[in-house]
Design an enzyme around this catalytic site. Sequence first.
Site, PDB file in Angstrom:
ATOM      1  N   LYS A 293       5.255 -15.525  -8.386  1.00 19.51           N
ATOM      2  CA  LYS A 293       5.948 -16.004  -7.441  1.00 19.51           C
ATOM      3  C   LYS A 293       6.139 -17.556  -7.512  1.00 19.51           C
ATOM      4  CE  LYS A 293       6.358 -14.179  -3.666  1.00 19.51           C
ATOM      5  NZ  LYS A 293       6.189 -13.719  -2.373  1.00 19.51           N
ATOM      6  N   GLU A 300      12.287 -23.152   3.368  1.00 18.91           N
ATOM      7  CA  GLU A 300      11.697 -22.580   4.703  1.00 18.91           C
ATOM      8  C   GLU A 300      11.274 -23.634   5.611  1.00 18.91           C
ATOM      9  OE1 GLU A 300       9.755 -18.720   2.964  1.00 18.91           O
ATOM     10  OE2 GLU A 300       9.038 -20.132   2.020  1.00 18.91           O
TER      11      GLU A 300
END
Length: 467
Positions: A293, A300
């Site tokens: 990941k 964000e």
Amino acid sequence: MAESNTDTKSSNQMWGGRFASGPDAIMEEINASIGFDKKLFAQDIRGSIAHATMLAHQGIISSDDKDKIVHGLNTILSEIESGNFEFSRRLEDIHMNIEARLATLIGPAAGRLHTARSRNDQVALDFRLWVKEELEKTEKMLTGLIAAFLDRAEEHAESVMPGFTHLQTAQPVTFGHHCMAYVEMFGRDRSRVRHAIEHLDESPIGAAALAGTGYPIDRHMTAKALGFREPTRNSIDTVSDRDFAIEFLAIAAISGMHLSRLAEEIVIWSTPQFGFVRLSDAFSTGSSIMPQKKNPDAAELVRAKTGRINGSLIALLTIMKGLPLAYSKDMQEDKEQVFDAAESLELAIAAMTGMVRDMTVNTARMKAAAGSGFSTATDLADWLVREAGLPFRDAHHVTGRAVALAESKGCDLAELPLADLQAIHPDITDKVYDVLTVEASVASRKSFGGTAPSEVRKQIAFWRARN
Ligand code: ARG
């Protein structure tokens, strides 16, 4: 908790352990603003120097006292800047902290500084100066963000990507054109910032408590010395107005909303499923458990900062909405909202400028996606109108049948054999394949502001000249 005397004990039973010495401590805690308004020290000192200079010029204080005051204030400025100033909560706010220190430094002359002014016009002045500087900083930062987008737009004036409506593939566009959409948004934010600077560019000092003053002050002189266009015109409005702070927050909220939409797109684009952009390690993090990941944390957090900024705007609007004229202590709650929103906005713009400059654009992925989802269906319909003379509604219907056929065959429009297309409408010729590519599609959209690379380059030139 151990209590040493009964007085304290009874206070604690009534007010809780935090307020060891009863109502005085509660009052001090709710009343004091020094914890946050110390941020205004430089503005407060600048304002006081301008005020004292004007008082001496008008013969309201002696020039000897003025010299002492100015010297003392400059000493305090360097004390605060070098971290050698002791702020006291007992002295409530930045204004009283500085004035008390001035009295220690220069004696009775310090008491003359507060002639013909009140903390009400003083705080309005300090805060306006602070917000003005913040707006000027915001203007520069937005210019930097716009510059980053202009560079990326130029680099990708011809790179094709899918344009979306409803987040469904709509028509091919260029990535340069998409970048220029953000230039328009941040350009509007920047012009809102410039208007806000114009609105607040009036000096409050000299409005005094609310009614003005009987001393022969010169408000034009202080306005000029502090870099304001002119003094405010109504002393009651002056001390009760916080529009400049609300306007800053409203601008921050709108710009934050733009930043958040961009953040959302970056989050989507950087998923493996889209794969349109790749963020560098500098703006992403790995997962502690899933080694594959790469998370777009910075984007964000930009998206999340919008929530804080919106909260600040609503908070200050709510604080102000029921206040009778002129000053009420409620207004002291204005500063933390603005300080917090300013910090969030600065961080969000800086992070976004970094991400826009730094992200790797996967043009092959974008192009492949641009061609899928029958994105050139409108081009087929337009061709039928132009070359076969069909009314647009009929062309739309014919195209719909072609899309259905391609869908059932599991191929793209451009992969349908001519015989199949002619079975749907006999006037279709092999020339139609020229408009079914994504490049032909974008190149054809030359209307003003359209996605054709030639138009995008015009937009870039327009903004370059203004940035
Ligand atoms: N600390 C106060 C504020 O931020 C300064 C003004 C106080 N004025 C007054 N009349 N108590 O609003």
